[in-house]
Design a protein around this motif. Structure first.
Motif, mmCIF file in Angstrom:
data_model
loop_
_atom_site.group_PDB
_atom_site.id
_atom_site.type_symbol
_atom_site.label_atom_id
_atom_site.label_comp_id
_atom_site.label_asym_id
_atom_site.label_seq_id
_atom_site.Cartn_x
_atom_site.Cartn_y
_atom_site.Cartn_z
ATOM 1 N N LEU A 20 180.357 88.214 71.205
ATOM 2 C CA LEU A 20 180.423 89.471 70.445
ATOM 3 C C LEU A 20 179.133 89.777 69.689
ATOM 4 C CD1 LEU A 20 183.996 89.046 68.913
ATOM 5 C CD2 LEU A 20 183.362 90.396 70.915
ATOM 6 N N ASP A 21 178.170 88.864 69.729
ATOM 7 C CA ASP A 21 177.005 89.000 68.855
ATOM 8 C C ASP A 21 176.240 90.295 69.061
ATOM 9 O OD1 ASP A 21 177.652 86.585 67.815
ATOM 10 O OD2 ASP A 21 175.721 85.635 68.192
ATOM 11 N N LEU B 269 178.137 93.155 67.458
ATOM 12 C CA LEU B 269 178.301 93.020 66.011
ATOM 13 C C LEU B 269 176.985 93.080 65.258
ATOM 14 C CD1 LEU B 269 181.109 90.317 65.776
ATOM 15 C CD2 LEU B 269 181.287 92.803 65.567
ATOM 16 N N ARG B 270 175.860 92.740 65.921
ATOM 17 C CA ARG B 270 174.579 92.842 65.228
ATOM 18 C C ARG B 270 174.288 94.270 64.794
ATOM 19 N NH1 ARG B 270 172.375 89.341 69.452
ATOM 20 N NH2 ARG B 270 172.409 87.206 68.644
ATOM 21 N N LYS C 117 176.363 94.892 61.836
ATOM 22 C CA LYS C 117 175.828 94.132 60.713
ATOM 23 C C LYS C 117 174.665 94.860 60.067
ATOM 24 C CE LYS C 117 172.710 91.215 61.244
ATOM 25 N NZ LYS C 117 171.225 91.121 61.058
ATOM 26 N N ARG D 285 176.555 82.639 55.798
ATOM 27 C CA ARG D 285 176.454 83.523 56.964
ATOM 28 C C ARG D 285 175.997 84.928 56.564
ATOM 29 N NH1 ARG D 285 174.836 81.623 60.753
ATOM 30 N NH2 ARG D 285 174.055 80.269 59.115
ATOM 31 N N GLY E 277 172.442 86.740 57.854
ATOM 32 C CA GLY E 277 172.269 88.070 58.428
ATOM 33 C C GLY E 277 171.337 88.932 57.599
ATOM 34 N N GLU F 155 179.112 82.270 70.605
ATOM 35 C CA GLU F 155 177.837 82.611 69.982
ATOM 36 C C GLU F 155 178.013 82.521 68.463
ATOM 37 O OE1 GLU F 155 176.142 85.646 73.394
ATOM 38 O OE2 GLU F 155 177.229 86.498 71.695
ATOM 39 N N SER G 107 178.990 84.728 66.181
ATOM 40 C CA SER G 107 180.213 85.335 65.637
ATOM 41 C C SER G 107 181.412 84.409 65.801
ATOM 42 C CB SER G 107 180.496 86.668 66.344
ATOM 43 O OG SER G 107 179.402 87.545 66.206
ATOM 44 N N GLU G 108 181.541 83.822 66.979
ATOM 45 C CA GLU G 108 182.660 82.918 67.232
ATOM 46 C C GLU G 108 182.533 81.631 66.420
ATOM 47 O OE1 GLU G 108 182.231 85.915 70.205
ATOM 48 O OE2 GLU G 108 180.796 84.333 69.709
ATOM 49 N N ILE H 185 181.238 81.433 63.385
ATOM 50 C CA ILE H 185 181.711 81.775 62.041
ATOM 51 C C ILE H 185 183.230 81.665 61.982
ATOM 52 C CG2 ILE H 185 181.927 83.625 60.331
ATOM 53 C CD1 ILE H 185 179.203 84.658 61.317
ATOM 54 N N LEU H 186 183.903 82.186 63.002
ATOM 55 C CA LEU H 186 185.365 82.147 63.047
ATOM 56 C C LEU H 186 185.880 80.714 63.104
ATOM 57 C CD1 LEU H 186 188.162 83.440 63.361
ATOM 58 C CD2 LEU H 186 187.715 83.597 65.830
#
Length: 219
Positions: free
Chosen positions: A2-3, A6-7, A10, A61, A65, A164, A166-167, A169-170
């Motif tokens: 998803l990066d 989502l970037r 962000k 995190r 960013g 990546e 995003s995942e 972080i989850l």
């Protein structure tokens, strides 16, 4: 996975923060402060302070960013900044689960931690070397094939994969929220990270034999 999507979000979400006095701060200061916060998250994990650990992890995190967005705003992007950002991220990625496993102190937890960190090692080797080859080919390609600085908002070109940033972080958030399932989560993440490395291997086998052309690195 998803990066890339989502970037862009962000960048939009962090833009208001950069209209504050933060815009005067050097991006490297944010990077180093975020690293300190990340070490604090690992320390809190080792002490069993999961709430503090989760909060510090999310703050780490956020700052990770923010430094890149700030560097672009100030036109201070640099190879050194990108290198330090990646290196310190990898340290935090190791320290946090080490702290979690240390607090639980089980042999099984350490075994699955070793499996997960080994998968990180393999995955890092797979995408970093591949990113280097893509940069090499990019420099040798025609100008029309070159990536602009805004395409991916990262220092290196990163072929997409299942797991990546995003995942990650989850998953790390789940480590703190569900410590009783830490071993299973370590194992699941290890499997998915290894699948990511395999995904990039398949992509590389398909495209690295195509001379100097630089394909779009989709999964």
């Amino acid at each position: 996975m998803l990066d890339k999507v989502l970037r862009q979000w962000k960048e939009r979400l962090l833009a208001p923060l950069l209209e504050t006095p933060l815009q005067q701060v050097h991006p490297l200061a944010i990077t180093l402060a975020g690293f300190t916060v990340g070490l604090g998250s690992g320390t809190a994990a080792a002490l069993g302070a999961y709430g503090w650990g989760l909060g510090l992890w999310l703050l780490n995190r956020l700052m990770d960013g923010l430094d890149g967005t700030l560097a672009r705003l100030q036109r201070r992007q640099s190879d050194l900044g990108g290198y330090l950002d990646m290196l310190l991220d990898v340290v935090v990625y190791a320290v946090v689960p080490l702290g979690l496993a240390f607090h639980q102190g089980s042999l099984l937890g350490y075994a699955f931690l070793a499996l997960m960190l080994a998968s990180f090692y393999i995955n890092l080797c797979s995408w970093m070397y591949l990113a280097g080859l893509l940069e090499k080919r990019q420099k040798a390609s025609h100008d029309g094939l070159r990536r602009s600085a805004d395409d991916e908002l990262t220092s290196l070109r990163m072929p997409a994969a299942l797991i990546e940033g995003s995942e990650t972080i989850l998953f790390y958030g789940l480590f703190f929220l569900l410590p009783e399932h830490m071993v299973a989560l370590f194992g699941l993440m290890a499997i998915l990270v290894l699948l990511s490395a395999l995904q990039r291997l398949i992509w590389a086998v398909g495209y690295l034999s195509e001379g100097d052309e630089v394909p779009t690195p989709n999964p």
